[in-house]
Design an enzyme around this catalytic site. Structure first.
Site, PDB file in Angstrom:
ATOM      1  N   ASP A 182      45.921  41.592  38.656  1.00 12.79           N
ATOM      2  CA  ASP A 182      45.676  43.021  38.374  1.00 12.79           C
ATOM      3  C   ASP A 182      45.464  43.264  36.882  1.00 12.79           C
ATOM      4  O   ASP A 182      44.545  43.984  36.487  1.00 12.79           O
ATOM      5  CB  ASP A 182      46.863  43.878  38.849  1.00 12.79           C
ATOM      6  CG  ASP A 182      46.770  44.224  40.336  1.00 12.79           C
ATOM      7  OD1 ASP A 182      45.650  44.172  40.881  1.00 12.79           O
ATOM      8  OD2 ASP A 182      47.811  44.538  40.934  1.00 12.79           O
ATOM      9  N   ASP A 201      36.393  41.771  39.334  1.00 17.81           N
ATOM     10  CA  ASP A 201      37.181  41.883  40.573  1.00 17.81           C
ATOM     11  C   ASP A 201      37.278  40.503  41.210  1.00 17.81           C
ATOM     12  O   ASP A 201      36.298  39.976  41.730  1.00 17.81           O
ATOM     13  CB  ASP A 201      36.517  42.886  41.536  1.00 17.81           C
ATOM     14  CG  ASP A 201      37.334  43.094  42.806  1.00 17.81           C
ATOM     15  OD1 ASP A 201      38.481  42.575  42.873  1.00 17.81           O
ATOM     16  OD2 ASP A 201      36.838  43.764  43.722  1.00 17.81           O
ATOM     17  N   PHE A 202      38.471  39.928  41.143  1.00 18.06           N
ATOM     18  CA  PHE A 202      38.697  38.602  41.720  1.00 18.06           C
ATOM     19  C   PHE A 202      39.179  38.726  43.164  1.00 18.06           C
ATOM     20  O   PHE A 202      39.752  39.754  43.556  1.00 18.06           O
ATOM     21  CB  PHE A 202      39.748  37.843  40.896  1.00 18.06           C
ATOM     22  CG  PHE A 202      39.313  37.600  39.473  1.00 18.06           C
ATOM     23  CD1 PHE A 202      38.508  36.519  39.152  1.00 18.06           C
ATOM     24  CD2 PHE A 202      39.694  38.476  38.464  1.00 18.06           C
ATOM     25  CE1 PHE A 202      38.101  36.299  37.839  1.00 18.06           C
ATOM     26  CE2 PHE A 202      39.287  38.273  37.149  1.00 18.06           C
ATOM     27  CZ  PHE A 202      38.490  37.180  36.848  1.00 18.06           C
ATOM     28  N   HIS A 225      36.986  23.161  27.020  1.00 20.51           N
ATOM     29  CA  HIS A 225      36.473  23.165  28.403  1.00 20.51           C
ATOM     30  C   HIS A 225      37.102  24.300  29.207  1.00 20.51           C
ATOM     31  O   HIS A 225      38.301  24.557  29.096  1.00 20.51           O
ATOM     32  CB  HIS A 225      36.884  21.875  29.122  1.00 20.51           C
ATOM     33  CG  HIS A 225      36.026  20.692  28.831  1.00 20.51           C
ATOM     34  ND1 HIS A 225      36.072  20.007  27.643  1.00 20.51           N
ATOM     35  CD2 HIS A 225      35.119  20.045  29.603  1.00 20.51           C
ATOM     36  CE1 HIS A 225      35.223  18.984  27.711  1.00 20.51           C
ATOM     37  NE2 HIS A 225      34.629  18.987  28.884  1.00 20.51           N
ATOM     38  N   ASN A 270      43.691  24.895  22.767  1.00 20.53           N
ATOM     39  CA  ASN A 270      42.951  23.874  23.516  1.00 20.53           C
ATOM     40  C   ASN A 270      43.788  22.625  23.790  1.00 20.53           C
ATOM     41  O   ASN A 270      43.817  22.115  24.901  1.00 20.53           O
ATOM     42  CB  ASN A 270      41.684  23.507  22.727  1.00 20.53           C
ATOM     43  CG  ASN A 270      40.809  22.491  23.430  1.00 20.53           C
ATOM     44  OD1 ASN A 270      40.675  22.508  24.653  1.00 20.53           O
ATOM     45  ND2 ASN A 270      40.221  21.585  22.664  1.00 20.53           N
ATOM     46  N   GLU A 290      42.187  41.798  35.683  1.00 19.94           N
ATOM     47  CA  GLU A 290      41.086  42.657  36.144  1.00 19.94           C
ATOM     48  C   GLU A 290      40.960  43.899  35.256  1.00 19.94           C
ATOM     49  O   GLU A 290      39.851  44.322  34.918  1.00 19.94           O
ATOM     50  CB  GLU A 290      41.295  43.064  37.610  1.00 19.94           C
ATOM     51  CG  GLU A 290      41.080  41.902  38.577  1.00 19.94           C
ATOM     52  CD  GLU A 290      41.119  42.316  40.042  1.00 19.94           C
ATOM     53  OE1 GLU A 290      41.627  43.427  40.344  1.00 19.94           O
ATOM     54  OE2 GLU A 290      40.650  41.536  40.883  1.00 19.94           O
ATOM     55  N   GLU A 294      47.411  39.884  43.987  1.00 15.76           N
ATOM     56  CA  GLU A 294      47.053  40.324  42.639  1.00 15.76           C
ATOM     57  C   GLU A 294      48.218  40.930  41.866  1.00 15.76           C
ATOM     58  O   GLU A 294      48.126  41.158  40.664  1.00 15.76           O
ATOM     59  CB  GLU A 294      45.860  41.287  42.707  1.00 15.76           C
ATOM     60  CG  GLU A 294      44.593  40.538  43.141  1.00 15.76           C
ATOM     61  CD  GLU A 294      43.330  41.361  43.142  1.00 15.76           C
ATOM     62  OE1 GLU A 294      43.419  42.600  43.044  1.00 15.76           O
ATOM     63  OE2 GLU A 294      42.241  40.754  43.230  1.00 15.76           O
TER      64      GLU A 294
END
Ligand code: MN
Length: 266
Positions: free
Chosen positions: A237, A246-247, A116, A147, A240, A260
């Site tokens: 960073d 791009d968060f 999940h 998991n 990304e 970041e």
């Protein structure tokens, strides 16, 4: 008189329709408060970055991978209960030709599990919400070691923090390619997660500062993965740079830049 009654009935019907619509619009509304990291759209021609908004989580689907690029959700104390209704099923919000079936993973020679992204336990207070987490678009092939241990331990830690009076905003996904299951599902090399904690309250976006608690991890999808999730702490960073996403781009630039760079616990 009769005309009056018809008029009133029509008016009433419109008011009813309007309010029903409004209720639906509100209850189905789930927002990407901290941004849409890959610029996903609900456009069927965008089949490797296709936006799907479920009631309890939003994802960017990648048809080529047979899995999501990322899944985003929000967890508060009221989402957490004791339910777990094992109900693996195709994501019927996707075109049928794109579906991954629960049995597709069974042909995995290497024993990859259906891991999940939005955890079942984060939606364990209400049955529909729990069932929704078992859609195959919320699954990634993960080793049992990842998991059942490292990935899970971070999920449990997140719920512990939430239960202490916080809300969690989470992005989770996988990247990389170490082969395919049944020529359909890409086995990722890594799974990442970004968790932003805010104290329980309203206007969450406005309450985030440059020092808000944030956890970013990048874990190898390996059978020798370390059990300690803290050994995989990284920065947004770095995630990304690895994924090209791009968060947190809905935040003011200085706050985004500050968050970041944070390496949790360092
Ligand atoms: Mn960003």
């Amino acid at each position: 008189m009769r005309r009056n009654r018809i008029y009133l009935t029509v008016c009433f019907a419109f008011i009813l329709l309007f309010s029903v619509n409004k209720i639906f619009a509100q209850s189905n509304e789930i927002k990407l408060v901290f941004g849409n990291p890959s610029g996903a759209t609900a456009d069927l021609s965008n089949e490797n970055n296709y936006l799907v908004a479920h009631t309890g989580y939003i994802l960017s689907y990648n048809r080529e991978r047979g899995a999501a690029n990322w899944v985003a959700w929000h967890t508060s104390k009221t989402d957490i209960g004791k339910l777990r209704i094992n109900s693996f099923a195709p994501d019927t919000d996707l075109p049928k030709e794109w579906w991954i079936k629960p049995t597709d993973y069974k042909f995995s020679r290497y024993g990859y599990q259906r891991g999940h992204m939005c955890p079942s336990a984060d939606r364990s207070a209400e049955s529909d919400a729990n069932i929704e987490t078992f859609k195959m678009s919320n699954m990634q092939p993960q080793t049992p070691e990842l998991n059942e241990r490292t990935w899970r331990y971070l999920e449990e830690y997140t719920r512990t923090v939430v239960k202490k009076g916080n809300e969690a905003y989470v992005y989770a996904g996988c990247y990389g390619n170490k082969g395919k299951i049944k020529d359909k599902i890409t086995i990722p090399t890594n799974c990442f997660k970004i968790i932003l904690f805010v104290a329980t309250g309203g206007n969450d976006l406005d309450r985030v500062t440059g020092t808000t608690e944030i956890i970013a991890v990048d874990m190898p999808n390996s059978d020798v993965v370390n059990r300690r999730w803290r050994s995989y702490v990284t920065t947004v960073d770095e995630i990304e740079a690895k994924t090209g996403y791009d968060f947190l781009d809905t935040l003011p630039e200085d706050i985004e830049n500050s968050l970041e760079q944070i390496k949790y616990g360092n």
